[in-house]
Design an enzyme around this catalytic site. Sequence first.
Site, PDB file in Angstrom:
ATOM      1  N   SER A   1       1.422  -7.545  -0.718  1.00 31.49           N
ATOM      2  CA  SER A   1       2.080  -8.540   0.156  1.00 31.49           C
ATOM      3  C   SER A   1       1.142  -9.652   0.621  1.00 31.49           C
ATOM      4  O   SER A   1       1.591 -10.647   1.167  1.00 31.49           O
ATOM      5  CB  SER A   1       2.765  -7.863   1.345  1.00 31.49           C
ATOM      6  OG  SER A   1       1.871  -7.646   2.408  1.00 31.49           O
TER       7      SER A   1
ATOM      8  N   THR B   1       1.582  -4.185   4.351  1.00 33.94           N
ATOM      9  CA  THR B   1       1.365  -4.453   5.778  1.00 33.94           C
ATOM     10  C   THR B   1       0.893  -5.889   6.043  1.00 33.94           C
ATOM     11  O   THR B   1       1.105  -6.426   7.126  1.00 33.94           O
ATOM     12  CB  THR B   1       0.295  -3.500   6.358  1.00 33.94           C
ATOM     13  OG1 THR B   1      -0.917  -3.671   5.615  1.00 33.94           O
ATOM     14  CG2 THR B   1       0.732  -2.056   6.307  1.00 33.94           C
ATOM     15  N   ASP B   2       0.222  -6.518   5.059  1.00 33.98           N
ATOM     16  CA  ASP B   2      -0.470  -7.781   5.326  1.00 33.98           C
ATOM     17  C   ASP B   2       0.444  -8.898   5.818  1.00 33.98           C
ATOM     18  O   ASP B   2       0.058  -9.676   6.697  1.00 33.98           O
ATOM     19  CB  ASP B   2      -1.225  -8.252   4.077  1.00 33.98           C
ATOM     20  CG  ASP B   2      -2.459  -7.400   3.795  1.00 33.98           C
ATOM     21  OD1 ASP B   2      -2.908  -6.693   4.713  1.00 33.98           O
ATOM     22  OD2 ASP B   2      -2.961  -7.450   2.662  1.00 33.98           O
TER      23      ASP B   2
ATOM     24  N   THR C   1       0.822  -1.211   0.000  1.00 35.02           N
ATOM     25  CA  THR C   1       0.000   0.000   0.000  1.00 35.02           C
ATOM     26  C   THR C   1       0.853   1.255   0.000  1.00 35.02           C
ATOM     27  O   THR C   1       0.456   2.296  -0.521  1.00 35.02           O
ATOM     28  CB  THR C   1      -0.931  -0.021   1.236  1.00 35.02           C
ATOM     29  OG1 THR C   1      -1.815  -1.122   1.073  1.00 35.02           O
ATOM     30  CG2 THR C   1      -1.735   1.245   1.379  1.00 35.02           C
TER      31      THR C   1
HETATM   32  N1  ASP Z   1      -2.623  -5.594   0.730  1.00 33.67           N
HETATM   33  C1  ASP Z   1      -1.598  -4.610   1.049  1.00 33.67           C
HETATM   34  C2  ASP Z   1      -0.273  -5.321   1.137  1.00 33.67           C
HETATM   35  O1  ASP Z   1      -0.055  -5.991   2.101  1.00 33.67           O
HETATM   36  C3  ASP Z   1      -1.961  -3.961   2.326  1.00 33.67           C
HETATM   37  C4  ASP Z   1      -0.982  -2.935   2.824  1.00 33.67           C
HETATM   38  O2  ASP Z   1       0.137  -2.797   2.396  1.00 33.67           O
HETATM   39  O3  ASP Z   1      -1.407  -2.200   3.752  1.00 33.67           O
HETATM   40  O4  ASP Z   1       0.536  -5.224   0.240  1.00 33.67           O
END
Ligand code: ASP
Length: 327
Positions: free
Chosen positions: A64, A97-98, A15
């Site tokens: 991620s 973040t995931d 993200t």
């Molecule tokens: N789906 C995203 C990822 O993990 C979520 C994020 O980065 O907040 O790449």
Amino acid sequence: MECGKNIVILGTGGTIAGVAEDAGASVGYKPAQLGIAQLLQAVPDLQRLAGAALQAEQLAQLDSKDMDHATWRLLAQRCAELLARENVGAIVITHGTDTLEETAWFLQCVLAPAKPVVLTCAMRPASAVSADGPGNLRDAVACAAHDRAAGRGVLAVMQGQVFAARQVSKTHPYRVDAFDGGEAGPLGWIEEGRVRWAAAAAQQAAQSLPPATALPEAEHWPQVELLSSHAGCSTAVALAQVQALCAAGVRGLVVAGTGNGTTHKALDVALDHAQAQGLAVRRTTRCARGRVVQAQGADDSRVSALPAVKARISLMLELMGWPRTDR
Ligand code: ASP
């Protein structure tokens, strides 16, 4: 307070590199759209804060949630090459973040780096009015450049806090302060570009690890899967699951148990079957805090002290010849 050596920033997507059509939108955006050079441009004083030359590389560009073993292998091997260079002082990795906590733990187990390796991320896309990526990247670079960051292993920096790879986890699906360090809390804080550590770095026990180049091609990594125990488990379904996993070539199972690592009696039948088929089994807890506590004098080697997603990584590495890291 600066390391004076190059800091290498590796982009992997997420993200933090995401873009939405509407600057007011915090969901429904596309992650992994901007390159690492564009992320750096959003932080004009990054170079000054680093006190060193910054070098950027786009190592991957993915959401991620879709992180895979091939990308982990690439990342570990590139980090190992860079860390071995005399003129590299630290590495910063931008990440989604995931699965950030999984990548952080994987890199910690494979590299146990003496130099700082700092992961950072964002909960809001780069296009959002409330984008948190630039501030997190700024803090991550300040942390990586700090002369007392070394010796703490792989770190995660977000929302002005520094967490250890072993403890960090994502605990909220939406809020900007989505991470915490469980019972251990943060290792430190970053305020106005300055790092404040909660305590001195603990003495690291010398570890002899295989080199990152020993990681086989991803298709040869042993597959380790997760199961969880819950009310209403069915022996027939659990057995069918385990039989299907065995048939698919799965080599290990991590069970997120209830409470103190206990499992439903219906699931126990399937776990016994898995072990009889030669699968390595680890038991942990689905509780968000703490770890499974064994009875006095007991030492069940199947018990893992880690949350299930990290226990999975430790078991997979163990099956590839790395020392055990989940006790
Ligand atoms: N789906 C995203 C990822 O993990 C979520 C994020 O980065 O907040 O790449």
